[in-house]
Design a protein around this motif. Structure first.
Motif, short mmCIF file in Angstrom:
data_model
loop_
_atom_site.label_atom_id
_atom_site.label_comp_id
_atom_site.label_asym_id
_atom_site.label_seq_id
_atom_site.Cartn_x
_atom_site.Cartn_y
_atom_site.Cartn_z
N GLN A 235 0.82 -1.22 0.00
CA GLN A 235 0.00 0.00 0.00
C GLN A 235 0.85 1.27 0.00
N CYS B 18 -10.87 0.07 3.66
CA CYS B 18 -9.45 -0.05 3.34
C CYS B 18 -8.91 1.34 3.04
N LEU B 19 -7.72 1.63 3.56
CA LEU B 19 -7.12 2.95 3.33
C LEU B 19 -6.80 3.17 1.86
N HIS C 27 -7.60 -9.55 5.76
CA HIS C 27 -7.59 -8.37 4.87
C HIS C 27 -6.16 -7.96 4.53
N GLU C 28 -5.30 -7.91 5.56
CA GLU C 28 -3.93 -7.44 5.33
C GLU C 28 -3.13 -8.45 4.50
N HIS D 112 -3.64 -8.20 0.87
CA HIS D 112 -2.86 -7.17 0.17
C HIS D 112 -1.56 -7.73 -0.41
NI NI Z 1 -6.60 -2.55 3.11
#
Ligand code: NI
Length: 174
Positions: free
Chosen positions: A52, A101-102, A143-144, A147
């Motif tokens: 990210q 999510c950012l 979730h992480e 990524h």
């Molecule tokens: Ni995320």
């Protein structure tokens, strides 16, 4: 140490399979971890993955030492730095809950995740982490780790009637 720009969905760097970390306890790795933590905290996130911020490595940080403004009702998740993770479901039970999510700002969706998991990996010193988790903690880890596989939560949405902008869904842009 700086707060890094968080890449947004559509950036192809979010779709890569991240490379495993091979060198532990290095200055470069500790700097990356500090920048991930600082960037996550500045954005009130509960997790952040190296892709990210454009770094192609299997490094995630997550956890809340205190109730989080973006998820005020969520349980505490232990603050964790996790490298080269694996996630194994315990049983096939899944549950649905709201997720954001950012890298997907302003949106939330209901996403199915395994209710209980075991996750393993290494810390920045190369020492093993091996835990079981359930509920919100398990959701954050899944979730992480997604990524690192180039998967963003909208790819997991099954019911698009429960995918929208936070201010339209909940009346406030939280
Ligand atoms: Ni995320």
């Amino acid at each position: 140490m700086t707060i890094r720009e968080i890449l947004k969905m559509g950036d192809p760097r979010l779709l890569r399979m991240a490379r495993p970390v091979n060198d532990f306890d290095t200055d470069a790795l500790h700097l990356l971890v500090h920048e991930l933590l600082k960037t996550m905290h500045a954005a009130d996130g509960v997790g952040l993955a190296a892709p990210q911020i454009g770094v192609d490595l299997q490094v995630v940080v997550f956890g809340t030492g205190a109730p989080n403004p973006r998820y005020p009702d969520a349980p505490i998740v232990p603050p964790t730095v996790l490298l080269n993770p694996t996630v194994t479901p315990i049983g096939d039970e899944q549950e649905e809950d709201w997720e954001g999510c950012l890298s997907v700002p302003g949106l939330r969706a209901v996403v199915p995740r395994y209710t209980r998991i075991r996750y393993t990996g290494l810390d920045p010193y190369g020492d093993p982490i091996n835990r079981t988790a359930s509920g919100f903690h398990a959701r954050v880890v899944q979730h992480e780790v997604d990524h690192l596989l180039g998967t963003l939560y909208p790819m997991r949405v099954r019911d698009f009637s429960r995918f929208g902008f936070t201010e339209a869904l909940f009346g406030a842009d939280v």
